[in-house]
Write a protein that holds these residues in place. Structure first.
Motif, PDB file in Angstrom:
ATOM      1  N   GLU A  47      65.467  -5.874  -7.704  1.00 50.97           N
ATOM      2  CA  GLU A  47      65.411  -4.430  -7.931  1.00 50.97           C
ATOM      3  C   GLU A  47      64.763  -3.782  -6.706  1.00 50.97           C
ATOM      4  O   GLU A  47      63.877  -4.356  -6.080  1.00 50.97           O
ATOM      5  N   THR A  48      65.215  -2.580  -6.364  1.00 50.83           N
ATOM      6  CA  THR A  48      64.602  -1.805  -5.290  1.00 50.83           C
ATOM      7  C   THR A  48      63.938  -0.582  -5.894  1.00 50.83           C
ATOM      8  O   THR A  48      64.571   0.154  -6.647  1.00 50.83           O
ATOM      9  N   LEU A  49      62.662  -0.400  -5.577  1.00 59.96           N
ATOM     10  CA  LEU A  49      61.911   0.763  -6.027  1.00 59.96           C
ATOM     11  C   LEU A  49      61.380   1.516  -4.820  1.00 59.96           C
ATOM     12  O   LEU A  49      61.076   0.905  -3.790  1.00 59.96           O
ATOM     13  N   GLU A  50      61.241   2.815  -4.960  1.00 62.32           N
ATOM     14  CA  GLU A  50      60.623   3.625  -3.923  1.00 62.32           C
ATOM     15  C   GLU A  50      59.310   4.163  -4.452  1.00 62.32           C
ATOM     16  O   GLU A  50      59.192   4.479  -5.642  1.00 62.32           O
ATOM     17  N   CYS A  51      58.312   4.240  -3.565  1.00 59.58           N
ATOM     18  CA  CYS A  51      57.044   4.842  -3.952  1.00 59.58           C
ATOM     19  C   CYS A  51      56.354   5.435  -2.730  1.00 59.58           C
ATOM     20  O   CYS A  51      56.642   5.049  -1.598  1.00 59.58           O
ATOM     21  N   LYS A  52      55.478   6.368  -2.987  1.00 60.00           N
ATOM     22  CA  LYS A  52      54.626   6.925  -1.946  1.00 60.00           C
ATOM     23  C   LYS A  52      53.481   5.942  -1.727  1.00 60.00           C
ATOM     24  O   LYS A  52      53.030   5.281  -2.671  1.00 60.00           O
ATOM     25  N   VAL A  53      53.011   5.863  -0.496  1.00 60.29           N
ATOM     26  CA  VAL A  53      51.982   4.879  -0.167  1.00 60.29           C
ATOM     27  C   VAL A  53      50.735   5.056  -1.030  1.00 60.29           C
ATOM     28  O   VAL A  53      50.107   4.070  -1.425  1.00 60.29           O
ATOM     29  N   GLN A  54      50.376   6.301  -1.352  1.00 62.55           N
ATOM     30  CA  GLN A  54      49.176   6.535  -2.152  1.00 62.55           C
ATOM     31  C   GLN A  54      49.341   6.059  -3.591  1.00 62.55           C
ATOM     32  O   GLN A  54      48.367   5.949  -4.333  1.00 62.55           O
ATOM     33  N   ASN A  55      50.583   5.731  -3.994  1.00 64.35           N
ATOM     34  CA  ASN A  55      50.851   5.224  -5.342  1.00 64.35           C
ATOM     35  C   ASN A  55      51.133   3.722  -5.365  1.00 64.35           C
ATOM     36  O   ASN A  55      51.489   3.175  -6.414  1.00 64.35           O
ATOM     37  N   PHE A  56      51.001   3.050  -4.232  1.00 60.97           N
ATOM     38  CA  PHE A  56      51.350   1.635  -4.144  1.00 60.97           C
ATOM     39  C   PHE A  56      50.596   0.796  -5.176  1.00 60.97           C
ATOM     40  O   PHE A  56      51.207   0.041  -5.937  1.00 60.97           O
ATOM     41  N   SER A  57      49.270   0.899  -5.209  1.00 62.05           N
ATOM     42  CA  SER A  57      48.475   0.071  -6.134  1.00 62.05           C
ATOM     43  C   SER A  57      48.887   0.311  -7.577  1.00 62.05           C
ATOM     44  O   SER A  57      49.068  -0.645  -8.346  1.00 62.05           O
ATOM     45  N   ASP A  58      49.022   1.579  -7.959  1.00 60.37           N
ATOM     46  CA  ASP A  58      49.424   1.899  -9.334  1.00 60.37           C
ATOM     47  C   ASP A  58      50.814   1.349  -9.645  1.00 60.37           C
ATOM     48  O   ASP A  58      51.044   0.826 -10.741  1.00 60.37           O
ATOM     49  N   THR A  59      51.731   1.460  -8.686  1.00 50.40           N
ATOM     50  CA  THR A  59      53.084   0.924  -8.867  1.00 50.40           C
ATOM     51  C   THR A  59      53.033  -0.580  -9.089  1.00 50.40           C
ATOM     52  O   THR A  59      53.697  -1.109  -9.990  1.00 50.40           O
ATOM     53  N   MET A  60      52.242  -1.268  -8.284  1.00 49.96           N
ATOM     54  CA  MET A  60      52.131  -2.721  -8.429  1.00 49.96           C
ATOM     55  C   MET A  60      51.496  -3.102  -9.757  1.00 49.96           C
ATOM     56  O   MET A  60      51.975  -4.020 -10.436  1.00 49.96           O
TER      57      MET A  60
END
Length: 164
Positions: A131-144
Motif C-alpha cells: 500500500e502507498t500512503l501519503e503524509c505530512k512530515v509532522q504527522n509521520f509518528s502519528d501515521t506510523m
C-alpha cells in the motif's frame, strides 16, 4: 524476519557528484544526531538498489538501527513484540512513539533542506504488493502509530510518501 527501511530523498533539481557527496555527509550527520544508522550509495542493500534506477535528483538511502547493523529491527519493532538478536532477548526500553519521533525528526531535517521535494520510505517491501500512503512530515509518528495499531503492533509493508 528482519525489518528493512529503504527510501529516496527526492530533490527539486539535479545535483553534481560533489553536491551528492556533501549531501551524503549532511544526511549522515542528521541521522547520527537522531541516533539512527544510515547507509548511502553502494552501502545500501543491493537487492533493493538493483530493482530501482535513480536520477541525479534522487538520493537513495537505507535506515538502520545503528552504524553496526543492516536492519531496523530495534527501531521499527512494535511495542510488546519479543525481539531476539544473537540468541538474546532485546528490549531497548524505548517506546515505539519515541523511536518514531526520532525518525520523524530526521525526516523533518531532510525536508528543511533547500533542495528537498519529498521523502519516500519503503518499509518491509519485498515485492510489488504494498500500500502507498501519503503524509505530512509532522504527522509521520502519528501515521506510523496508527499503522502499528491497525496491524496489532506488527510492522506494515508500506510505502510512505512524506512531504513538508
Amino acid at each position: 524476519m528482519s525489518i528493512k527501511v529503504l527510501g529516496v530523498f527526492k530533490l527539486n533539481s539535479k545535483i553534481t557528484v560533489e553536491q551528492d557527496i556533501e549531501m551524503a555527509f549532511w544526511m549522515t550527520q542528521e541521522a547520527i544526531n537522531n541516533k539512527i544508522g544510515i547507509n548511502l550509495g553502494g552501502n545500501i542493500f543491493s537487492g533493493w538498489l538493483s530493482k530501482n534506477n535513480f536520477d541525479r535528483d534522487e538520493m537513495p538511502y537505507e535506515i538502520t538501527d545503528d552504524p553496526l547493523d543492516v536492519n531496523v529491527d530495534l527501531l521499527f519493532v512494535g511495542d510488546g513484540k519479543r525481539l531476539i538478536i544473537s540468541d538474546q532477548v532485546v528490549n531497548t526500553g524505548e517506546s515505539l512513539l519515541s523511536r518514531m519521533n526520532r525518525v520523524q525528526n530526521f525526516l523533518e531535517k531532510l525536508l528543511q533542506h533547500p533542495l528537498a521535494e519529498k521523502v519516500i520510505l519503503d518499509i518491509n517491501i519485498e515485492d510489488d504488493e504494498f500500500e502507498t500512503l501519503e503524509c505530512k512530515v509532522q504527522n509521520f509518528s502519528d501515521t506510523m502509530i496508527d499503522l502499528y495499531k491497525k496491524e496489532e503492533n506488527w510492522t506494515s509493508d508500506i510505502r510512505l510518501v512524506i512531504t513538508k
